[in-house]
Design an enzyme around this catalytic site. Sequence first.
Site, PDB file in Angstrom:
ATOM      1  N   ARG A 182      32.440  34.786  88.604  1.00 34.10           N
ATOM      2  CA  ARG A 182      32.848  34.579  87.447  1.00 34.10           C
ATOM      3  C   ARG A 182      33.152  35.220  86.312  1.00 34.10           C
ATOM      4  O   ARG A 182      32.774  35.069  85.095  1.00 34.10           O
ATOM      5  CB  ARG A 182      31.522  33.232  86.964  1.00 34.10           C
ATOM      6  CG  ARG A 182      31.609  31.839  87.567  1.00 34.10           C
ATOM      7  CD  ARG A 182      32.913  31.414  87.679  1.00 34.10           C
ATOM      8  NE  ARG A 182      32.716  29.934  88.071  1.00 34.10           N
ATOM      9  CZ  ARG A 182      32.598  29.715  89.208  1.00 34.10           C
ATOM     10  NH1 ARG A 182      32.835  30.447  90.216  1.00 34.10           N
ATOM     11  NH2 ARG A 182      32.272  28.308  89.979  1.00 34.10           N
TER      12      ARG A 182
HETATM   13  N1  EPU Z   1      22.305  20.376  93.751  1.00 35.25           N
HETATM   14  C1  EPU Z   1      21.060  19.369  93.230  1.00 35.25           C
HETATM   15  N2  EPU Z   1      20.918  18.771  92.436  1.00 35.25           N
HETATM   16  C2  EPU Z   1      21.929  19.050  91.464  1.00 35.25           C
HETATM   17  C3  EPU Z   1      23.062  19.556  91.787  1.00 35.25           C
HETATM   18  C4  EPU Z   1      23.164  20.288  92.738  1.00 35.25           C
HETATM   19  O1  EPU Z   1      20.027  19.542  94.075  1.00 35.25           O
HETATM   20  O2  EPU Z   1      21.985  17.894  90.500  1.00 35.25           O
HETATM   21  C5  EPU Z   1      22.143  20.887  94.943  1.00 35.25           C
HETATM   22  C6  EPU Z   1      23.306  20.806  95.883  1.00 35.25           C
HETATM   23  O3  EPU Z   1      22.747  19.731  96.687  1.00 35.25           O
HETATM   24  C7  EPU Z   1      23.381  21.934  96.641  1.00 35.25           C
HETATM   25  C8  EPU Z   1      23.298  22.905  95.806  1.00 35.25           C
HETATM   26  O4  EPU Z   1      22.327  22.559  94.714  1.00 35.25           O
HETATM   27  O5  EPU Z   1      22.495  21.988  97.837  1.00 35.25           O
HETATM   28  C9  EPU Z   1      24.632  23.582  95.103  1.00 35.25           C
HETATM   29  O6  EPU Z   1      25.452  22.492  94.402  1.00 35.25           O
HETATM   30  P1  EPU Z   1      26.878  22.547  94.467  1.00 35.25           P
HETATM   31  O7  EPU Z   1      27.242  22.314  95.928  1.00 35.25           O
HETATM   32  O8  EPU Z   1      27.311  21.019  93.583  1.00 35.25           O
HETATM   33  O9  EPU Z   1      27.482  23.697  93.917  1.00 35.25           O
HETATM   34  P2  EPU Z   1      26.941  24.458  92.762  1.00 35.25           P
HETATM   35  O10 EPU Z   1      26.543  25.788  93.005  1.00 35.25           O
HETATM   36  O11 EPU Z   1      26.275  23.644  91.766  1.00 35.25           O
HETATM   37  C10 EPU Z   1      29.381  25.938  92.634  1.00 35.25           C
HETATM   38  C11 EPU Z   1      30.017  26.095  90.925  1.00 35.25           C
HETATM   39  C12 EPU Z   1      31.104  24.852  90.631  1.00 35.25           C
HETATM   40  C13 EPU Z   1      32.006  24.705  91.990  1.00 35.25           C
HETATM   41  C14 EPU Z   1      31.172  24.252  93.026  1.00 35.25           C
HETATM   42  C15 EPU Z   1      31.929  23.962  94.412  1.00 35.25           C
HETATM   43  C16 EPU Z   1      28.779  27.779  89.839  1.00 35.25           C
HETATM   44  C17 EPU Z   1      27.855  27.824  88.516  1.00 35.25           C
HETATM   45  N3  EPU Z   1      29.376  26.412  90.168  1.00 35.25           N
HETATM   46  O12 EPU Z   1      28.358  24.598  92.080  1.00 35.25           O
HETATM   47  O13 EPU Z   1      31.821  25.567  89.824  1.00 35.25           O
HETATM   48  O14 EPU Z   1      32.733  23.695  91.723  1.00 35.25           O
HETATM   49  O15 EPU Z   1      30.158  25.171  93.363  1.00 35.25           O
HETATM   50  O16 EPU Z   1      32.861  25.031  94.671  1.00 35.25           O
HETATM   51  O17 EPU Z   1      28.988  28.747  90.381  1.00 35.25           O
HETATM   52  C18 EPU Z   1      32.187  25.754  87.271  1.00 35.25           C
HETATM   53  O18 EPU Z   1      32.032  26.755  87.393  1.00 35.25           O
HETATM   54  O19 EPU Z   1      32.429  25.217  85.957  1.00 35.25           O
HETATM   55  C19 EPU Z   1      31.834  24.931  88.392  1.00 35.25           C
HETATM   56  C20 EPU Z   1      31.739  23.557  88.301  1.00 35.25           C
END
Ligand code: EPU
Length: 305
Positions: A173
Amino acid sequence: MRVGGSAEWLLEPTTPDELHRAWVAVHEAGSALRLLGAGADVIVGDGLHRCVVIATSRLDRVFRPGTMEDDENAFEVQPENVGRVAQPPRDQDPRLVAWCGASLPGLVRAASELGWSGLEGLVGVPGRLGGAVTTNAGGRWGELWDVIETVRVLDEAGEVRDLKREDCSPAYRDGRLGSAIVIGAVLRLQSSTRAEVQDRARSYLLEKNAVQPVTQASAGCIFKNPDREVSDGRSAGQLIDDLGLKGLRRGAAQVSLLHGNFIINLGGARAADVLGLADEVAARVADDAGVQLEREVRTWLADQQ
Ligand code: EPU
């Protein structure tokens, strides 16, 4: 996020040269400067912003570079010259030149229609190229810098410079460009087939739409994911979820019920509500889980509330 006040000045250059001249004018006037793409990753503070905002929305051209050998002129090739400039067959030169205001969803669509792979991991990411390069937009399926060959920037001294991918060190990022302003980039993709690229994009989008509040006003993820060692492998969203903070509200700002790392504007929220809620969430995660969350979104605070 659909919050925030107004700026004193707005400039909308339509060519890289106009962008450069706008930059010079702002510096000569001694004004503060802010660059605005689509505002997808920005929380604009309430009140009056005493600054000049340069919006890149009209710098939205996307085209193929002239010839494979002639990299130096990649940025000068204008769409009206295409056809007059010798271009290699598509599958031999799967590159696109995009100006900073090119829409990211538009680029993903263009690449997939050409049957070029490399951008489909960014499907569903809103915003424009300049912000996406600056913040190294991406996620689980790839980052923008994976496909960057060259970035043209305006450096802090107002000089136009071309930076090769190998001379840059983008991180999670963070495109690590300091205060340089992105003018445009050459993206190098891989020849594939339209069906394959579109299938992949479709499946990523389905997965993403199931877990993110994509139809509600937000600024995407509010916090960066913490170092996995510090957080026991938990993402920011998971930490917030585990503490039962989903649904927490301040005014019309709410921690999304779908994904803990999104704050949504239920309608009529103020920036102060969003930022106050983000601070409250970060404080709870620090106190109860011992993890310091760092904001991923940019915030522009006004001089006058
Ligand atoms: N999870 C939870 N509860 C929640 C949300 C997530 O338990 O409320 C768990 C999910 O089940 C999963 C893990 O947390 O096991 C990761 O969640 P997710 O797959 O949604 O990915 P993320 O790490 O939260 C990242 C990026 C997103 C991107 C997604 C998909 C960051 C901060 N976020 O999200 O980027 O779209 O991967 O590639 O790196 C952004 O930068 O604005 C953004 C949305």
